[in-house]
Design a protein around this motif. Structure first.
Motif, mmCIF file in Angstrom:
data_model
loop_
_atom_site.group_PDB
_atom_site.id
_atom_site.type_symbol
_atom_site.label_atom_id
_atom_site.label_comp_id
_atom_site.label_asym_id
_atom_site.label_seq_id
_atom_site.Cartn_x
_atom_site.Cartn_y
_atom_site.Cartn_z
ATOM 1 N N ARG A 242 0.848 -1.193 0.000
ATOM 2 C CA ARG A 242 0.000 0.000 0.000
ATOM 3 C C ARG A 242 0.880 1.237 0.000
ATOM 4 N N CYS A 243 0.463 2.227 -0.725
ATOM 5 C CA CYS A 243 1.267 3.433 -0.884
ATOM 6 C C CYS A 243 0.555 4.661 -0.325
ATOM 7 N N MET A 244 1.280 5.438 0.447
ATOM 8 C CA MET A 244 0.842 6.764 0.879
ATOM 9 C C MET A 244 1.594 7.773 0.023
ATOM 10 N N VAL A 245 0.928 8.834 -0.356
ATOM 11 C CA VAL A 245 1.595 9.887 -1.117
ATOM 12 C C VAL A 245 1.570 11.194 -0.344
ATOM 13 N N LEU A 246 2.576 11.992 -0.598
ATOM 14 C CA LEU A 246 2.694 13.340 -0.082
ATOM 15 C C LEU A 246 2.457 14.268 -1.263
ATOM 16 N N LEU A 247 1.467 15.134 -1.133
ATOM 17 C CA LEU A 247 1.135 16.056 -2.215
ATOM 18 C C LEU A 247 1.378 17.492 -1.789
ATOM 19 N N ARG A 248 1.858 18.280 -2.724
ATOM 20 C CA ARG A 248 1.913 19.734 -2.575
ATOM 21 C C ARG A 248 1.002 20.244 -3.682
ATOM 22 N N GLY A 249 -0.172 20.685 -3.272
ATOM 23 C CA GLY A 249 -1.198 20.993 -4.272
ATOM 24 C C GLY A 249 -1.608 19.692 -4.933
ATOM 25 N N GLU A 250 -1.497 19.623 -6.248
ATOM 26 C CA GLU A 250 -1.831 18.410 -7.005
ATOM 27 C C GLU A 250 -0.599 17.565 -7.309
ATOM 28 N N GLU A 251 0.594 18.080 -6.987
ATOM 29 C CA GLU A 251 1.844 17.400 -7.340
ATOM 30 C C GLU A 251 2.251 16.377 -6.285
ATOM 31 N N VAL A 252 2.559 15.158 -6.723
ATOM 32 C CA VAL A 252 3.073 14.118 -5.833
ATOM 33 C C VAL A 252 4.553 14.403 -5.608
ATOM 34 N N ILE A 253 4.908 14.709 -4.342
ATOM 35 C CA ILE A 253 6.302 15.043 -4.032
ATOM 36 C C ILE A 253 6.934 14.059 -3.043
ATOM 37 N N GLY A 254 6.193 13.047 -2.662
ATOM 38 C CA GLY A 254 6.747 12.052 -1.756
ATOM 39 C C GLY A 254 5.880 10.810 -1.726
ATOM 40 N N MET A 255 6.485 9.741 -1.195
ATOM 41 C CA MET A 255 5.769 8.467 -1.107
ATOM 42 C C MET A 255 6.326 7.665 0.051
ATOM 43 N N ALA A 256 5.521 6.731 0.518
ATOM 44 C CA ALA A 256 5.943 5.738 1.501
ATOM 45 C C ALA A 256 5.076 4.508 1.277
ATOM 46 N N TRP A 257 5.685 3.353 1.302
ATOM 47 C CA TRP A 257 4.984 2.097 1.069
ATOM 48 C C TRP A 257 4.956 1.267 2.336
ATOM 49 N N LEU A 258 3.867 0.555 2.537
ATOM 50 C CA LEU A 258 3.744 -0.407 3.628
ATOM 51 C C LEU A 258 3.458 -1.767 2.990
ATOM 52 N N ALA A 259 4.441 -2.667 3.082
ATOM 53 C CA ALA A 259 4.265 -4.030 2.590
ATOM 54 C C ALA A 259 3.789 -4.876 3.760
ATOM 55 N N VAL B 207 8.109 -1.089 6.186
ATOM 56 C CA VAL B 207 8.082 0.225 5.542
ATOM 57 C C VAL B 207 9.102 0.198 4.411
ATOM 58 N N GLN B 208 8.682 0.630 3.238
ATOM 59 C CA GLN B 208 9.564 0.600 2.072
ATOM 60 C C GLN B 208 9.443 1.887 1.279
ATOM 61 N N CYS B 209 10.525 2.259 0.667
ATOM 62 C CA CYS B 209 10.546 3.345 -0.322
ATOM 63 C C CYS B 209 9.969 4.659 0.178
ATOM 64 N N VAL B 210 10.429 5.130 1.327
ATOM 65 C CA VAL B 210 10.020 6.450 1.795
ATOM 66 C C VAL B 210 10.921 7.461 1.097
ATOM 67 N N TYR B 211 10.313 8.367 0.358
ATOM 68 C CA TYR B 211 11.079 9.321 -0.447
ATOM 69 C C TYR B 211 10.334 10.653 -0.498
ATOM 70 N N VAL B 212 11.097 11.715 -0.356
ATOM 71 C CA VAL B 212 10.593 13.084 -0.505
ATOM 72 C C VAL B 212 11.537 13.786 -1.474
ATOM 73 N N VAL B 213 10.992 14.533 -2.416
ATOM 74 C CA VAL B 213 11.840 15.227 -3.394
ATOM 75 C C VAL B 213 12.813 16.156 -2.661
ATOM 76 N N PRO B 214 14.019 16.351 -3.213
ATOM 77 C CA PRO B 214 15.047 17.122 -2.516
ATOM 78 C C PRO B 214 14.619 18.510 -2.054
ATOM 79 N N ASP B 215 13.847 19.242 -2.856
ATOM 80 C CA ASP B 215 13.502 20.616 -2.457
ATOM 81 C C ASP B 215 12.465 20.693 -1.336
ATOM 82 N N ALA B 216 11.938 19.537 -0.909
ATOM 83 C CA ALA B 216 10.955 19.522 0.185
ATOM 84 C C ALA B 216 11.494 18.814 1.432
ATOM 85 N N ARG B 217 12.771 18.481 1.428
ATOM 86 C CA ARG B 217 13.354 17.753 2.556
ATOM 87 C C ARG B 217 13.668 18.682 3.727
ATOM 88 N N ASP B 218 13.924 18.037 4.860
ATOM 89 C CA ASP B 218 14.340 18.724 6.092
ATOM 90 C C ASP B 218 13.272 19.667 6.637
#
Length: 158
Positions: A55-72, A90-101
């Motif tokens: 299952r995948c969770m997404v992080l959105l900024r407006g309509e743009e997908v800028i991150g994800m996290a998976w639960l297997a 937990v697999q593949c947690v990723y946030v685009v570089p300009d939205a990190r930290d």
């Protein structure tokens, strides 16, 4: 974080998630062997086929997908005190570089753990990068001396 939203992925967003996965591999290892136009449709088909267990969770900024996290999730062998058992990873947690930290990765981790609680998972594991160990620790993950792993192609001590 006010202009962001975290929620389960919608089917129409799977291509954007696949592009994030491709981008992540490029960021870490250089240009992948498969071009995006080859990888994205295969990834989308894989995600649809494996939706019951991944299952995948997404992080959105407006309509743009800028991150994800998976639960297997995986069922566990029943025992007399708990016949229905499952665990997660937990697999593949990723946030685009300009939205990190900014705590967004941590928010994704917490969203996945909330999902794990809803599913009644006994335990959730993660194989973390060195950079993310602190984030997982802040959300309750601990090293376990009983958790061992085997990797294909690994060397064995003689």
């Amino acid at each position: 974080m006010d202009d962001t939203e975290i929620r389960p992925v919608h089917p129409g967003e799977l291509a954007a998630v696949a592009e994030l996965r491709w981008r992540w591999v490029q960021e870490l290892y250089g240009t992948p062997d498969a071009a995006p136009d080859e990888f994205v449709p295969r990834f989308v088909a894989w995600a649809r086929e494996n939706e019951p267990s991944h299952r995948c969770m997404v992080l959105l900024r407006g309509e743009e997908v800028i991150g994800m996290a998976w639960l297997a999730t995986a069922p566990r062998v029943p025992h007399p005190r708990a016949f229905e058992r499952a665990s997660g990873d937990v697999q593949c947690v990723y946030v685009v570089p300009d939205a990190r930290d900014r705590g967004l990765g941590g928010a994704l981790i917490e969203a996945v753990l909330a999902w794990a609680r809803e599913l009644g998972l006994e335990r959730v594991t993660v194989h973390s990068s060195d950079r993310a160990v602190g984030a997982y620790s802040r959300h309750g993950f601990e090293a376990s001396p009983r958790l061992l792993q085997w990797e294909a192609g690994g060397s064995r001590a003689e």
